[in-house]
Motif scaffolding. Structure first.
Motif, short mmCIF file in Angstrom:
data_model
loop_
_atom_site.label_atom_id
_atom_site.label_comp_id
_atom_site.label_asym_id
_atom_site.label_seq_id
_atom_site.Cartn_x
_atom_site.Cartn_y
_atom_site.Cartn_z
N ASP A 58 0.87 -1.18 0.00
CA ASP A 58 0.00 0.00 0.00
C ASP A 58 0.90 1.23 0.00
N ALA A 61 0.15 4.80 2.57
CA ALA A 61 -0.82 4.01 3.33
C ALA A 61 -1.49 4.70 4.52
N THR A 67 -5.01 -0.38 3.66
CA THR A 67 -4.31 -1.52 4.27
C THR A 67 -5.29 -2.38 5.05
N ALA A 79 3.19 -1.47 4.25
CA ALA A 79 2.59 -0.13 4.17
C ALA A 79 3.71 0.90 4.08
N VAL A 95 1.00 -6.39 9.14
CA VAL A 95 1.45 -5.17 8.47
C VAL A 95 2.88 -4.84 8.87
#
Length: 198
Positions: A58, A61, A67, A79, A95
């Motif tokens: 992403d 982000a 995300t 991200a 993440v």
């Protein structure tokens, strides 16, 4: 006056996918990606892409609206943003947040899907997406082009045309579609899929 071919008519009421904003989503923009995935990708493409353990990036982000949608679909997300990410989202352990320049950062290994909702010039975003697709860094890309005040159709046409020209110059098979979605504002959402090297 307008018309829609019978075979292409939407089965949605008013042609609009009605979505409810998740209570724990970091931002309203989460709905934009949710709608894009459901409207622009086929069932086959969604099943192939959104599998537990698959990877995504992403760009731009923070705080994590897009995300969030990728995490909800089981993906491991990188991200990219200098801003802070939502704490609940980071607690999922799905993440990795890198404070890097989203315009220059590239992953070492290809990912299944790239998403981007940065507030940048459409031509800049288009060239960035073309770079990722040309280098086979992502099989799928969903991104927004923020519309200028004037000559919007021409700008979108030029941006998408530039990506197509670059892919065709390298003889890469691809598919694309674009739509102003219900949850979009002054922007249009674009989906590209390219054939990945074996």
């Amino acid at each position: 006056m307008g018309y829609s071919p019978w075979g292409r008519a939407s089965n949605l009421k008013g042609g609009i996918l009605r979505l409810k904003s998740p209570k724990d989503a970091p931002s309203r923009s989460s709905l934009k990606l949710d709608e894009a995935i459901q409207v622009l990708m086929s069932n086959k493409q969604r099943k192939a892409t959104f599998r537990l353990g698959h990877t995504a990036v992403d760009l731009g982000a923070a705080p994590g609206g897009w995300t969030y949608q990728l995490v909800q679909r089981g993906l491991q997300v990188t991200a990219i943003d200098n801003g802070p990410m939502d704490k609940k989202l980071m607690a999922t352990e799905q993440v990795v947040h890198l404070k890097e320049n989203a315009l220059t950062w590239l992953p070492e290994k290809p990912v299944q899907i790239l998403v981007c909702d940065m507030v940048e010039k459409p031509s800049l975003v288009a060239n960035l997406m073309a770079k990722w697709l040309l280098q086979a860094k992502a099989a799928h890309a969903i991104f927004n082009l923020k519309l200028p005040m004037k000559k919007r159709f021409q700008e979108v046409s030029d941006c998408i045309g530039e990506i197509c020209d670059q892919l065709e110059a390298q003889e890469i098979d691809y598919f694309w579609q674009a739509k102003h979605l219900y949850h979009d504002r002054e922007e249009i959402t674009v989906y590209f899929r390219r054939q990945m090297p074996k």
